[in-house]
Design an enzyme around this catalytic site. Structure first.
Site, PDB file in Angstrom:
ATOM      1  N   THR A 227       1.326  -4.290   4.392  1.00 57.02           N
ATOM      2  CA  THR A 227       1.140  -4.759   5.670  1.00 57.02           C
ATOM      3  C   THR A 227       0.451  -5.986   6.077  1.00 57.02           C
ATOM      4  O   THR A 227       0.662  -6.537   7.021  1.00 57.02           O
ATOM      5  CB  THR A 227       0.539  -3.591   6.285  1.00 57.02           C
ATOM      6  OG1 THR A 227      -0.943  -3.337   5.852  1.00 57.02           O
ATOM      7  CG2 THR A 227       1.300  -2.194   6.306  1.00 57.02           C
ATOM      8  N   ASP A 228      -0.513  -6.499   5.216  1.00 62.55           N
ATOM      9  CA  ASP A 228      -1.134  -7.521   5.180  1.00 62.55           C
ATOM     10  C   ASP A 228      -0.230  -8.734   5.421  1.00 62.55           C
ATOM     11  O   ASP A 228      -0.746  -9.710   6.464  1.00 62.55           O
ATOM     12  CB  ASP A 228      -2.109  -7.659   3.933  1.00 62.55           C
ATOM     13  CG  ASP A 228      -3.251  -6.841   3.997  1.00 62.55           C
ATOM     14  OD1 ASP A 228      -3.738  -6.580   4.937  1.00 62.55           O
ATOM     15  OD2 ASP A 228      -3.620  -6.486   2.872  1.00 62.55           O
TER      16      ASP A 228
ATOM     17  N   THR B 228       0.843  -1.152   0.178  1.00 60.23           N
ATOM     18  CA  THR B 228      -0.047  -0.005   0.032  1.00 60.23           C
ATOM     19  C   THR B 228       0.817   1.311   0.046  1.00 60.23           C
ATOM     20  O   THR B 228       0.499   2.243  -0.700  1.00 60.23           O
ATOM     21  CB  THR B 228      -1.019   0.182   1.165  1.00 60.23           C
ATOM     22  OG1 THR B 228      -1.855  -0.844   1.093  1.00 60.23           O
ATOM     23  CG2 THR B 228      -1.634   1.474   1.293  1.00 60.23           C
TER      24      THR B 228
ATOM     25  N   SER C 134       0.973  -7.037  -1.069  1.00 53.92           N
ATOM     26  CA  SER C 134       1.722  -8.082  -0.262  1.00 53.92           C
ATOM     27  C   SER C 134       0.816  -9.215  -0.226  1.00 53.92           C
ATOM     28  O   SER C 134       1.364 -10.592   0.175  1.00 53.92           O
ATOM     29  CB  SER C 134       1.963  -7.640   1.085  1.00 53.92           C
ATOM     30  OG  SER C 134       0.902  -7.848   1.870  1.00 53.92           O
TER      31      SER C 134
END
Lengths: 174, 174, 174, 174
Positions: D92-93, D12, D55
């Site tokens: 971040t996932d 992101t 990700s």
């Protein structure tokens, strides 16, 4: 939840623009406005607006008040407070003088005491103010106890650091 | 393709910050930096950096140079140039004095001649500089010929407008 | 004091980012947030949040509601309201369809009715949203009555304008 | 002069807006644009644009490439490189999955290896991207060797941290 205290003393970082006078000066603290732009988790920040001065105008009495505030916040050795770190917003011109004074007055600090400031006021575009404040707050969770200046990607421990006026940053004196 | 010319004379709108001196002043034109932030279609902007002064320091000779530049850009009645409008960046303190002078010297302008400025330097956050420049450029395509001040959402035609120092804007004298 | 009304219908200009979904969409109007960034003198803006849709999803019923709102705001010929201009925030993809529809339905408007939108959401850096909103509001004080699209430094009158998808702006159909 | 390397993998933090498609996605690294906004002294940053993916789409092969890049940059035990720290921009996932993988594959890192990302793309206003990048770069000079996630004012060491989807940040698993 980490507890830190942010002491505001003024300096370029907090200078604001007066549209009538057409000048920049220290009027009132804008630290809350700065903090709103940071996303900080598990961090509780107390703010103490101690004075609002260009650092060239700080007197010995002013510096004594800064030391007094730091002492109050850290508590006595037998009775430490829950304050996990202190950030002091300060004009860059005499920041290192205050840093040396803090080292001399507070022999064995139990928490990081971090001075920071900016070369361009927060109110200006492309200011280094928010970056330096961000680094200083972040550093309270990581640096070992002591008196530090944090700015421009680096942490330097007192005694020692000086302002390099040519480069517009702080460097280790050698 | 619309042709307009942007004459830069200085003023608060173009003041920049000197990190060593810690002061705001007119050093060099930042008009290109401002223009990069606008998306303008079918508009070709020539920029003429005439002087770079606080408008309180403009002399009669400076104002004569501004009039001379406007005359050059608009051409003679029989030989008009392709310039479809003129925007003049100017300090707000004596902007209206220059506006009245232009009205007196250029009897029957064939294009809109638009003065604008700002209460806060472009380099500051929350400045009105880009808004006023945007409005002035947009207005060159719409306003009837004449000498105007454009700022804060409005266009006022000379002779007449004055600066309202309390409100920090231009108003019609009544 | 000029009275204008800003009708919000959605479109790219008002799309906001959902951190959980990781997507941009029309959720609620951000027009107040945009207006706070403009310095407008002697201008009173009413805001009417009519719908919040991507303009590709606007139905005939939606467009009829937009026309209905414009009729309400302008009043009847014998009983005009004090509304001096209307700005409609609209997605760019079908903005010109709504413009032609307004021209067909409102035969002889007494005030400027100005459609605008943006190629990049207001919430993104380097967006054209605030510029276009600024131009549209400014234009309400200057443009002759009629239905217009205002964006990227220009005003184009309906009937006629179309979106140029390649260039990402509005142009006169020829 | 401190040497650090910034590995860009997408996520992101680096998503950009396509005006034609009207969507956010990972197209090309914008890490240079981000770095231009930071004022970093005595820090030399190499940038390695390894991949540019959401990700959630990272494969085992992609993660193996990340480990390979980190190994290359840190060198062998007998032949360390001059790289003093590594920052990895990552969605971040699955950031914590990559963090655990790095801890498993690189038994005894000699330098801090710091993962970071953002909840809002850098290209959006009020993004946490620059804050997190700033903290990660600053942390390379202070954190002890190991694999870390740095974001939102905090540093958490692997193994352990997980993403808290409700709060939109990283927390210690307990």
């Amino acid at each position: 939840m980490r507890q830190i205290t942010l002491i505001s003393t003024g300096g370029t970082i907090e200078k604001t623009y007066d549209e009538h006078a057409g000048t920049l000066s220290n009027r009132s603290s804008i630290v809350q406005e700065m903090l709103r732009l940071l996303r900080l988790e598990d961090t509780n920040i107390n703010t103490l607006q101690l004075m609002q001065k260009d650092s060239l105008e700080l007197t010995d009495a002013d510096r004594a008040r800064i030391v007094g505030a730091v002492r109050l916040l850290t508590g006595a050795e037998e009775e430490p407070t829950d304050c996990g770190g202190i950030v002091i917003l300060h004009g860059t011109d005499t920041l290192c003088q205050t840093g040396e004074y803090l080292v001399g007055e507070i022999a064995d600090p139990k928490i990081p005491i971090i001075l920071t400031g900016a070369m361009r006021p927060f109110e200006m575009k492309r200011s280094d103010a928010l970056q330096n404040l961000n680094e200083a707050i972040f550093a309270t969770g990581i640096l070992e106890p002591g008196v530090w200046v944090v700015a421009h990607g680096r942490a330097l421990k007192f005694p020692g650091p000086i302002k390099d006026r040519q480069r517009g940053t702080f460097v280790s004196a050698t």
